[in-house]
Write a protein that holds these residues in place. Structure first.
Motif, short mmCIF file in Angstrom:
data_model
loop_
_atom_site.label_atom_id
_atom_site.label_comp_id
_atom_site.label_asym_id
_atom_site.label_seq_id
_atom_site.Cartn_x
_atom_site.Cartn_y
_atom_site.Cartn_z
N LEU A 68 -4.37 2.15 10.28
CA LEU A 68 -5.03 2.05 9.57
C LEU A 68 -6.29 2.10 10.72
O LEU A 68 -6.60 1.33 11.25
CB LEU A 68 -5.65 0.71 8.95
CG LEU A 68 -4.51 0.49 7.62
CD1 LEU A 68 -3.87 -0.88 6.94
CD2 LEU A 68 -4.16 2.11 6.97
N THR A 69 -7.18 2.68 10.25
CA THR A 69 -8.74 2.54 10.67
C THR A 69 -9.56 1.62 9.69
O THR A 69 -8.96 0.99 9.27
CB THR A 69 -9.53 4.37 10.38
OG1 THR A 69 -9.50 4.16 9.10
CG2 THR A 69 -8.50 5.66 10.39
N PRO A 70 -10.35 0.96 10.90
CA PRO A 70 -11.12 -0.43 10.01
C PRO A 70 -11.91 0.43 9.22
O PRO A 70 -11.34 -0.59 7.78
CB PRO A 70 -12.07 -0.36 11.63
CG PRO A 70 -12.05 0.39 12.37
CD PRO A 70 -10.81 1.64 11.87
N ASP A 71 -11.94 1.98 8.24
CA ASP A 71 -12.25 1.64 7.37
C ASP A 71 -11.36 1.32 5.91
O ASP A 71 -11.61 1.24 5.29
CB ASP A 71 -13.28 3.20 6.88
CG ASP A 71 -14.89 3.77 7.40
OD1 ASP A 71 -15.50 2.27 7.43
OD2 ASP A 71 -14.64 4.54 7.78
N GLN A 72 -10.27 2.44 6.56
CA GLN A 72 -9.21 1.99 5.34
C GLN A 72 -9.03 0.44 5.65
O GLN A 72 -8.40 0.07 4.49
CB GLN A 72 -7.49 3.24 5.97
CG GLN A 72 -7.81 4.14 5.95
CD GLN A 72 -7.04 5.38 6.20
OE1 GLN A 72 -6.30 5.01 7.14
NE2 GLN A 72 -6.11 6.16 6.20
N SER B 21 -7.56 -4.43 -2.90
CA SER B 21 -6.03 -4.33 -3.66
C SER B 21 -5.11 -4.91 -3.00
O SER B 21 -4.29 -5.84 -3.55
CB SER B 21 -5.60 -2.70 -2.56
OG SER B 21 -4.44 -2.72 -2.89
N ASP B 22 -5.35 -5.23 -1.40
CA ASP B 22 -4.81 -7.02 -1.05
C ASP B 22 -5.06 -8.06 -1.95
O ASP B 22 -3.73 -8.52 -2.36
CB ASP B 22 -4.60 -7.48 0.62
CG ASP B 22 -4.07 -5.64 1.49
OD1 ASP B 22 -3.25 -4.95 1.75
OD2 ASP B 22 -4.82 -5.72 2.31
N HIS B 23 -6.02 -8.36 -2.16
CA HIS B 23 -5.80 -9.51 -2.69
C HIS B 23 -5.96 -9.47 -3.88
O HIS B 23 -5.56 -10.44 -4.49
CB HIS B 23 -7.77 -9.42 -2.21
CG HIS B 23 -8.02 -11.04 -3.10
ND1 HIS B 23 -8.56 -12.18 -2.44
CD2 HIS B 23 -8.83 -10.70 -4.50
CE1 HIS B 23 -8.40 -12.86 -3.17
NE2 HIS B 23 -9.23 -12.83 -4.06
N LEU B 24 -5.88 -8.19 -4.55
CA LEU B 24 -5.97 -8.28 -6.15
C LEU B 24 -4.28 -8.73 -6.38
O LEU B 24 -3.65 -9.20 -7.33
CB LEU B 24 -6.53 -7.31 -7.25
CG LEU B 24 -7.91 -6.82 -6.88
CD1 LEU B 24 -8.10 -5.41 -7.71
CD2 LEU B 24 -8.40 -8.01 -8.30
N THR C 68 -10.65 6.25 -3.70
CA THR C 68 -10.71 7.40 -2.59
C THR C 68 -9.67 7.96 -1.71
O THR C 68 -9.02 7.80 -1.82
CB THR C 68 -11.94 6.87 -1.75
OG1 THR C 68 -11.48 5.63 -0.71
CG2 THR C 68 -13.21 6.24 -2.97
N ASP C 69 -10.90 8.91 -0.28
CA ASP C 69 -9.93 9.16 0.39
C ASP C 69 -8.81 8.33 0.94
O ASP C 69 -7.86 8.73 1.44
CB ASP C 69 -10.48 9.86 1.59
CG ASP C 69 -9.72 10.99 2.00
OD1 ASP C 69 -8.49 11.02 1.96
OD2 ASP C 69 -10.01 11.11 3.53
N ASP C 70 -10.08 6.60 1.66
CA ASP C 70 -8.89 6.16 1.95
C ASP C 70 -7.92 5.44 1.54
O ASP C 70 -6.85 4.59 2.22
CB ASP C 70 -9.92 4.51 2.47
CG ASP C 70 -11.25 4.91 3.79
OD1 ASP C 70 -10.63 6.01 4.07
OD2 ASP C 70 -12.46 4.32 2.76
N TRP C 71 -7.36 5.88 0.19
CA TRP C 71 -6.27 4.94 -0.71
C TRP C 71 -5.33 5.91 0.23
O TRP C 71 -4.33 4.90 0.50
CB TRP C 71 -6.57 5.83 -2.19
CG TRP C 71 -5.34 4.98 -3.12
CD1 TRP C 71 -3.81 5.80 -3.86
CD2 TRP C 71 -4.76 3.52 -3.30
NE1 TRP C 71 -3.17 4.75 -3.44
CE2 TRP C 71 -3.38 3.86 -3.43
CE3 TRP C 71 -5.47 2.37 -2.80
CZ2 TRP C 71 -3.53 2.30 -4.61
CZ3 TRP C 71 -5.51 1.53 -3.46
CH2 TRP C 71 -3.98 1.16 -4.02
N GLY C 72 -5.53 6.89 0.63
CA GLY C 72 -3.83 7.24 1.41
C GLY C 72 -3.43 6.08 2.60
O GLY C 72 -2.66 7.06 2.71
N GLY C 73 -4.63 5.45 3.04
CA GLY C 73 -3.72 4.61 4.50
C GLY C 73 -2.81 3.64 3.72
O GLY C 73 -1.61 3.31 4.00
#
Ligand SMILES: Cc1cc2nc3c(=O)[nH]c(=O)nc-3n(C[C@H](O)[C@H](O)[C@H](O)COP(=O)(O)O)c2cc1C
Length: 207
Positions: free
Chosen positions: A63-67, A74-77, A50-55
């Motif tokens: 990073l915003t809280p949403d990002q 992704s961090d976990h995987l 999504t757009d948050d991938w830009g983070g």
């Protein structure tokens, strides 16, 4: 030693699941103290990009809280992948390629600054020293050197994207013809290949 087992078939009694289970069984024999981490992509609902991938292009402090929340999957995987010495991936062929669940996993782990970066010679993978075994099952057959080969968008894609993040020690084992009469022998041959491969890999470690 850590083994990461990834399954992506939608079917619980699937061929690729049988074969990844066989790989785990064989691997455990030669790594009795080893740890197996299972990631079942049929039951893990991964986010789309999504757009948050830009983070991923920002410094973590920006990073915003949403990002931050979005990127936690992704961090976990990626941590799971980084921790593994061996990765076995069960990949059924769907529509000449891979299941969308496996593509969603790839989208989460191919990440700039974490699994690939840019150097003077362009993009380079940041993962190394891991063995990857991709076990596929297909209804038909796509052997190298036959007209069917060019319809295989599964192995070439997986080889490329894994290599892109630095995973270049990749072995493919195909259980082909699963919708045809040859299904049984093809499955048996794939299972036998797994047994041989794990035995060879254990011998290499012992020397
Ligand atoms: C949605 C879907 C698409 C498929 N597309 C192909 C295909 O393009 N080529 C092929 O040879 N087999 C195709 N198959 C057959 C599967 O590859 C085969 O059934 C295989 O055993 C699936 O792996 P699994 O048993 O681990 O689920 C498809 C099966 C499904 C369910």
């Amino acid at each position: 030693m850590k083994l990461l087992r990834i399954d992506s078939s939608a079917r619980s009694g699937s061929i690729t699941r049988q074969l990844t289970a066989k790989f785990v069984e064989e691997w455990k024999k030669s790594h009795p103290a080893g740890e197996v981490i299972q990631r079942d992509l049929a039951t893990t609902m991964l986010p789309q990009i999504t757009d948050d991938w830009g983070g991923t292009r920002l410094d973590p402090s920006q990073l915003t809280p949403d990002q931050r929340n979005y990127l936690s999957t992704s961090d976990h995987l990626i941590r799971e992948l980084q921790a593994a010495d061996t990765i076995v991936i069960g990949a059924p062929m769907y529509n000449f390629a891979i299941p969308s669940s496996l593509k969603a996993w790839i989208d989460q782990i191919v990440r700039m600054g974490k699994t690939f970066g840019y150097g003077p010679r362009g993009a380079r993978g940041l993962l190394s020293d891991k063995k990857v075994i991709v076990i596929t099952a297909r209804g038909g057959a796509y052997p190298k050197g036959t007209p069917g080969e060019k319809l295989d968008f599964q192995e070439p894609y997986l080889r490329h994207i894994l290599g892109f993040i630095g995973l270049t020690d990749v072995t493919f084992i195909h259980a082909e013809n699963q919708a045809r009469e040859e299904a049984g022998p093809s499955l048996a041959s794939a299972a036998e290949h797994i047994g041989r491969l794990v035995a060879d890999q254990s011998q290499q470690i012992a020397h």
